[in-house]
Design a protein around this motif. Structure first.
Motif, PDB file in Angstrom:
ATOM      1  N   UNK A 204       1.085  -0.883  -0.392  1.00  0.00           N
ATOM      2  CA  UNK A 204      -0.122   0.507  -0.101  1.00  0.00           C
ATOM      3  C   UNK A 204       0.925   1.366   0.498  1.00  0.00           C
ATOM      4  N   UNK A 205       2.014   0.919   0.338  1.00  0.00           N
ATOM      5  CA  UNK A 205       2.751   2.303   0.430  1.00  0.00           C
ATOM      6  C   UNK A 205       3.895   2.670  -0.826  1.00  0.00           C
ATOM      7  N   UNK A 206       4.117   1.672  -1.637  1.00  0.00           N
ATOM      8  CA  UNK A 206       4.196   1.725  -3.019  1.00  0.00           C
ATOM      9  C   UNK A 206       3.298   1.572  -4.395  1.00  0.00           C
ATOM     10  N   UNK A 207       3.951   2.336  -5.107  1.00  0.00           N
ATOM     11  CA  UNK A 207       3.085   2.886  -6.021  1.00  0.00           C
ATOM     12  C   UNK A 207       2.672   1.609  -7.807  1.00  0.00           C
ATOM     13  N   UNK A 208       3.419  -0.077  -7.423  1.00  0.00           N
ATOM     14  CA  UNK A 208       3.088  -0.302  -8.316  1.00  0.00           C
ATOM     15  C   UNK A 208       2.288  -2.181  -8.213  1.00  0.00           C
ATOM     16  N   UNK A 209       1.321  -1.746  -7.050  1.00  0.00           N
ATOM     17  CA  UNK A 209       0.761  -3.218  -6.445  1.00  0.00           C
ATOM     18  C   UNK A 209      -1.097  -2.841  -7.146  1.00  0.00           C
ATOM     19  N   UNK A 210      -1.753  -3.659  -7.575  1.00  0.00           N
ATOM     20  CA  UNK A 210      -3.076  -2.854  -7.689  1.00  0.00           C
ATOM     21  C   UNK A 210      -3.669  -3.004  -6.992  1.00  0.00           C
ATOM     22  N   UNK A 211      -3.587  -1.687  -5.870  1.00  0.00           N
ATOM     23  CA  UNK A 211      -4.063  -1.798  -4.124  1.00  0.00           C
ATOM     24  C   UNK A 211      -5.736  -2.046  -3.820  1.00  0.00           C
ATOM     25  N   UNK A 212      -6.353  -1.999  -5.233  1.00  0.00           N
ATOM     26  CA  UNK A 212      -7.550  -2.004  -5.376  1.00  0.00           C
ATOM     27  C   UNK A 212      -8.114  -3.295  -5.160  1.00  0.00           C
ATOM     28  N   UNK A 213      -7.416  -4.505  -6.188  1.00  0.00           N
ATOM     29  CA  UNK A 213      -7.910  -5.247  -6.039  1.00  0.00           C
ATOM     30  C   UNK A 213      -6.970  -6.467  -4.685  1.00  0.00           C
ATOM     31  N   UNK A 214      -6.307  -5.503  -4.251  1.00  0.00           N
ATOM     32  CA  UNK A 214      -5.970  -6.205  -3.064  1.00  0.00           C
ATOM     33  C   UNK A 214      -6.516  -6.073  -1.593  1.00  0.00           C
ATOM     34  N   UNK A 215      -7.523  -4.552  -1.641  1.00  0.00           N
ATOM     35  CA  UNK A 215      -8.524  -4.440  -0.741  1.00  0.00           C
ATOM     36  C   UNK A 215      -9.581  -5.266  -0.669  1.00  0.00           C
ATOM     37  N   UNK A 216      -9.859  -5.570  -1.994  1.00  0.00           N
ATOM     38  CA  UNK A 216     -10.853  -6.560  -2.072  1.00  0.00           C
ATOM     39  C   UNK A 216     -10.846  -8.041  -1.609  1.00  0.00           C
TER      40      UNK A 216
ATOM     41  N   UNK B 196       2.674   7.622   1.823  1.00  0.00           N
ATOM     42  CA  UNK B 196       3.561   7.412   0.267  1.00  0.00           C
ATOM     43  C   UNK B 196       3.248   7.100  -1.032  1.00  0.00           C
ATOM     44  N   UNK B 197       1.689   5.961  -0.957  1.00  0.00           N
ATOM     45  CA  UNK B 197       1.882   5.664  -3.157  1.00  0.00           C
ATOM     46  C   UNK B 197       0.775   7.500  -3.226  1.00  0.00           C
ATOM     47  N   UNK B 198       0.177   7.771  -3.068  1.00  0.00           N
ATOM     48  CA  UNK B 198      -0.645   8.772  -2.718  1.00  0.00           C
ATOM     49  C   UNK B 198       0.757   9.725  -3.399  1.00  0.00           C
ATOM     50  N   UNK B 199       2.159   9.853  -2.569  1.00  0.00           N
ATOM     51  CA  UNK B 199       2.387  11.026  -2.638  1.00  0.00           C
ATOM     52  C   UNK B 199       3.162  11.056  -3.783  1.00  0.00           C
ATOM     53  N   UNK B 200       3.490   9.733  -3.487  1.00  0.00           N
ATOM     54  CA  UNK B 200       4.730   9.346  -4.957  1.00  0.00           C
ATOM     55  C   UNK B 200       4.345   9.931  -6.225  1.00  0.00           C
ATOM     56  N   UNK B 201       2.559   9.428  -6.609  1.00  0.00           N
ATOM     57  CA  UNK B 201       1.872   9.908  -7.698  1.00  0.00           C
ATOM     58  C   UNK B 201       1.659  10.968  -7.698  1.00  0.00           C
ATOM     59  N   UNK B 202       1.491  12.218  -6.997  1.00  0.00           N
ATOM     60  CA  UNK B 202       1.143  13.233  -7.455  1.00  0.00           C
ATOM     61  C   UNK B 202       2.875  14.216  -7.038  1.00  0.00           C
ATOM     62  N   UNK B 203       3.220  13.767  -6.890  1.00  0.00           N
ATOM     63  CA  UNK B 203       4.597  14.821  -6.780  1.00  0.00           C
ATOM     64  C   UNK B 203       5.440  13.811  -8.515  1.00  0.00           C
ATOM     65  N   UNK B 204       4.732  13.700  -8.633  1.00  0.00           N
ATOM     66  CA  UNK B 204       5.751  12.984 -10.290  1.00  0.00           C
ATOM     67  C   UNK B 204       4.325  13.616 -11.416  1.00  0.00           C
ATOM     68  N   UNK B 205       2.786  13.749 -11.254  1.00  0.00           N
ATOM     69  CA  UNK B 205       1.945  14.417 -11.357  1.00  0.00           C
ATOM     70  C   UNK B 205       2.369  15.778 -11.710  1.00  0.00           C
ATOM     71  N   UNK B 206       2.579  16.439 -10.487  1.00  0.00           N
ATOM     72  CA  UNK B 206       3.086  17.750 -10.282  1.00  0.00           C
ATOM     73  C   UNK B 206       4.030  18.051 -11.029  1.00  0.00           C
TER      74      UNK B 206
END
Length: 208
Positions: free
Chosen positions: A127-139, A161-171
């Motif tokens: 859940x910390x690294x933006x490389x895994x399908x976390x929605x599928x894992x949660x289900x 961390x997951x969302x922060x990395x994604x947001x930083x890359x997008x910004x």
């Protein structure tokens, strides 16, 4: 399931095309008028994406950060993922196997549970690294013996961390992406499509 996905794809495409056709005359003016509403719509879109999962959440979050900047998009992305993750975990636990099987193949669910259950540190990394399908894992974890409190603790502490990395890359890369003034309109279109997908999936009855 394929017909449901085809219907959802058609609804999403039609919604986007309708938005583009409708607001073609002056998109910047419309975006300015709907600025605060577009942020709320994005938050709803993130929650919908986690629950119904036909929308590429990482791409949407990346574009949100590119269009609005890190500090306007990251809190929404984080909050939406926490709320959506808790909601889909609760739905999986409440509705049981029929709901889970519509999102995750049984074999994949068993592999996720086998590898992650009992390994809190590994679950946290997922859940910390933006490389895994976390929605599928949660289900999938919704059918496991994992306690709700432990799951909530993992989400709350790992997703920054997951969302922060994604947001930083997008910004950072936003300066290289054209037509970002259209993003708010696309968010509204995708919200409509996501709601339509959710309604169709809840009302649809599979033939025996």
């Amino acid at each position: 399931m394929s017909s449901l996905r085809a219907t959802a794809a058609f609804v999403l495409a039609a919604a986007v095309l309708a938005a583009v056709a409708t607001f073609r005359v002056d998109p910047e003016r419309v975006v300015e008028a709907t600025g605060p509403a577009s942020r709320l719509a994005f938050l709803l879109l993130v929650v919908l994406e986690v629950v119904v999962a036909p929308i590429p959440g990482g791409v949407i979050a990346f574009l949100a950060s590119a269009a609005w900047g890190f500090w306007q998009s990251w809190p929404l992305h984080y909050t939406g993922n926490v709320v959506g993750g808790l909601l889909v975990f609760w739905l999986a636990r409440t509705l049981g196997k029929p709901f889970v099987d519509r999102h995750v193949a049984p074999g994949r669910r068993e592999r996720i549970e086998r590898w992650l259950f009992g390994r809190t540190w590994l679950m946290w990394l997922v859940y910390a690294l933006p490389v895994f399908p976390i929605d599928t894992v949660s289900v999938a974890l919704g059918l496991s013996a994992l306690r709700w409190r432990r799951f909530a603790g993992i989400l709350v502490t790992a997703l920054p961390f997951y969302t922060g990395i994604t947001a930083a890359l997008g910004a950072y890369f936003g300066q290289f992406i054209p037509y970002l003034e259209w993003f708010a309109l696309v968010v509204f279109a995708l919200v409509l499509g996501g709601i339509a997908y959710l309604v169709i999936s809840l009302r649809r009855s599979d033939p025996p």
